[in-house]
Design a protein around this motif. Structure first.
Motif, short mmCIF file in Angstrom:
data_model
loop_
_atom_site.label_atom_id
_atom_site.label_comp_id
_atom_site.label_asym_id
_atom_site.label_seq_id
_atom_site.Cartn_x
_atom_site.Cartn_y
_atom_site.Cartn_z
N UNK A 240 0.86 -1.20 0.00
CA UNK A 240 0.00 0.00 0.00
C UNK A 240 0.89 1.24 0.00
N UNK A 241 0.35 2.33 -0.52
CA UNK A 241 1.04 3.61 -0.37
C UNK A 241 -0.01 4.70 -0.11
N UNK A 242 0.41 5.70 0.66
CA UNK A 242 -0.50 6.79 1.00
C UNK A 242 -0.01 8.06 0.32
N UNK A 248 -12.47 17.96 3.73
CA UNK A 248 -12.71 18.98 4.77
C UNK A 248 -12.79 18.38 6.17
N UNK A 249 -13.16 17.11 6.26
CA UNK A 249 -13.45 16.51 7.58
C UNK A 249 -12.30 15.71 8.16
N UNK A 250 -11.17 15.63 7.44
CA UNK A 250 -10.01 14.93 7.99
C UNK A 250 -8.77 15.81 7.85
N UNK A 251 -7.87 15.69 8.82
CA UNK A 251 -6.63 16.47 8.79
C UNK A 251 -5.58 15.74 9.61
N UNK A 252 -4.52 15.23 9.05
CA UNK A 252 -4.23 15.22 7.61
C UNK A 252 -5.12 14.22 6.87
N UNK A 253 -5.17 14.38 5.56
CA UNK A 253 -5.96 13.47 4.72
C UNK A 253 -5.04 12.76 3.73
N UNK A 254 -5.49 11.59 3.31
CA UNK A 254 -4.67 10.83 2.36
C UNK A 254 -5.56 10.01 1.44
N UNK A 255 -4.97 9.60 0.34
CA UNK A 255 -5.61 8.58 -0.48
C UNK A 255 -4.70 7.37 -0.48
N UNK A 256 -5.31 6.20 -0.44
CA UNK A 256 -4.50 4.99 -0.39
C UNK A 256 -4.56 4.27 -1.71
N UNK A 257 -3.39 3.89 -2.20
CA UNK A 257 -3.29 3.05 -3.40
C UNK A 257 -2.82 1.67 -2.96
N UNK A 258 -3.17 0.67 -3.74
CA UNK A 258 -2.58 -0.65 -3.52
C UNK A 258 -1.75 -1.01 -4.75
N UNK A 259 -0.73 -1.84 -4.52
CA UNK A 259 0.05 -2.31 -5.67
C UNK A 259 -0.88 -3.13 -6.53
N UNK A 260 -0.75 -3.00 -7.84
CA UNK A 260 -1.70 -3.64 -8.75
C UNK A 260 -1.65 -5.17 -8.56
N UNK A 261 -2.82 -5.71 -8.18
CA UNK A 261 -2.86 -7.14 -7.86
C UNK A 261 -2.95 -7.98 -9.14
N UNK A 262 -3.08 -7.32 -10.30
CA UNK A 262 -3.11 -8.07 -11.55
C UNK A 262 -1.68 -8.29 -12.05
N UNK A 263 -0.90 -7.22 -12.11
CA UNK A 263 0.45 -7.35 -12.67
C UNK A 263 1.52 -7.35 -11.57
N UNK A 264 1.08 -7.16 -10.31
CA UNK A 264 2.05 -7.15 -9.22
C UNK A 264 2.90 -5.88 -9.21
N UNK A 265 2.52 -4.87 -9.98
CA UNK A 265 3.26 -3.60 -9.95
C UNK A 265 4.07 -3.36 -11.20
#
Ligand code: PHE
Length: 340
Positions: A240-242, A248-265
């Motif tokens: 995972x990476x952030x 507006x309702x979170x501080x700090x805020x982030x989006x989470x990605x996952x390593x592609x489970x099809x090609x493994x990255x």
């Protein structure tokens, strides 16, 4: 008399039993010396002469039908045979009932609920029609903040605003207003946004929101919880990476990605050759939001996250078009037969 004959006839035709006792009741009722049919014969002398022929025939017919029914059932009971109608062909193949399947969105939602329930999250729900306070204001959206436009809203009423909720974050607010920390809940549900419908976007979709409020909840707890989720949902090797983001309702805020489970990255069409796929938004609950819900932000901290069920299902099942979820096409749905 004709009415009575018709009434008895109907009753006799419908009569069926496999029980000798009931058959005897039937005989006594209609055929015995004091039964209903002999009584009709008794009355026959009162029938006007011009009706005698017709009524007499009907009466005889009734008596024969009753006798035949009695004989038939008697024989069936004695021999243990059951009447088989001659127009039923027992050699024909069976008309199989098609087993249904769970909708892919239900499959993914249930899986999410199970994953989070294993680490102590319980499910709560809230209304789909919301007031401005729960959908926006309590979540720290300022009155003229452009973030309100990020979520194209369906309004049911203006001034005061009543909307179709644009996200399940409204249920965070309800949970915090109603319950005292520790709060560890997830909120699955349907949300609505006024977007043009395309292969990638729909005006109706589903989210699962999560909220954890307690003493000393930190960003490390947030990361570990979502890391655990990614592993359970997409497999052991998932990384995972952030990325920093804004809500507006979170501080700090982030989006989470996952390593592609099809090609493994390595890069493939699913991850658009980046090796990563975005799956959710998250962050530490903004102290203003805690205070809006009557929770002391000096004493408690917490994290929240939210993700689209369609998005997870699209990734997991490699579905090309979000509209398929809502079209009820059995060719699509039956591919999920047997998945529970
Ligand atoms: N409500 C946000 C959305 O719909 C997702 C989110 C939930 C982000 C909770 C952070 C925390 O995009």
């Amino acid at each position: 008399m004709q009415d009575l004959i018709n009434q008895y006839l109907a009753e006799i035709e419908l009569f069926f039993t496999q029980n000798a006792e009931e058959l005897e009741q039937f005989r006594i009722k209609f055929l015995s010396k004091k039964g209903l049919i002999p009584a009709l014969f008794e009355d026959f002398k009162n029938v006007p002469p011009e009706q005698r022929r017709a009524v007499g025939q009907a009466l005889n017919d009734l008596k024969n039908k009753a006798q035949e029914k009695f004989n038939l059932i008697k024989e069936q009971i004695e021999t243990g045979a059951v009447e088989v109608k001659s127009d039923i062909d027992l050699s024909l193949p069976v008309d199989f009932l098609q087993p249904g399947s769970r909708h892919p969105l239900s499959i993914i939602r249930n899986e999410m609920v199970q994953i989070f329930s294993r680490i102590g999250f319980v499910v709560a729900e809230g209304p789909e029609i919301e007031d401005d306070w729960h959908n926006f204001t309590a979540l720290n959206f300022q009155q003229d903040h452009p973030a309100r436009d990020m979520q194209d809203t369906f309004f049911i009423e203006k001034n005061p605003d009543i909307v179709l909720r644009t996200h399940t974050s409204s249920v965070q607010i309800r949970a915090m207003e109603l319950r005292k920390p520790p709060i560890r809940e997830i909120f699955p549900g349907r949300v609505f946004r006024n977007e043009a419908i395309s292969a990638r976007a729909h005006c109706i979709f589903h989210q699962v929101e999560g909220l954890y409020i307690d003493h000393d909840v930190s960003f490390a707890d947030l990361k570990q919880t979502l890391y655990y989720f990614a592993h359970e949902m997409f497999g052991e090797g998932t990384r995972v990476r952030f990325r920093p983001s804004y809500f507006p309702f979170t501080e700090p805020s982030a989006e989470m990605d996952i390593s592609c489970f099809v090609c493994g990255g390595k890069g493939c069409p699913i991850c658009k050759y980046s090796g990563w796929v975005e799956i959710l938004g998250c962050g530490m609950v903004d102290p203003n939001v805690l205070e809006n819900c009557g929770i002391n932000s000096e004493e408690y901290t917490g994290f929240a996250f939210g993700m689209g069920i369609e998005r997870i299902a699209i990734l997991k099942y490699k579905i090309q078009d979000i509209r398929l979820f809502f079209e009820n096409d059995v060719r699509f749905l039956k591919q999920f037969t047997g998945v529970v």
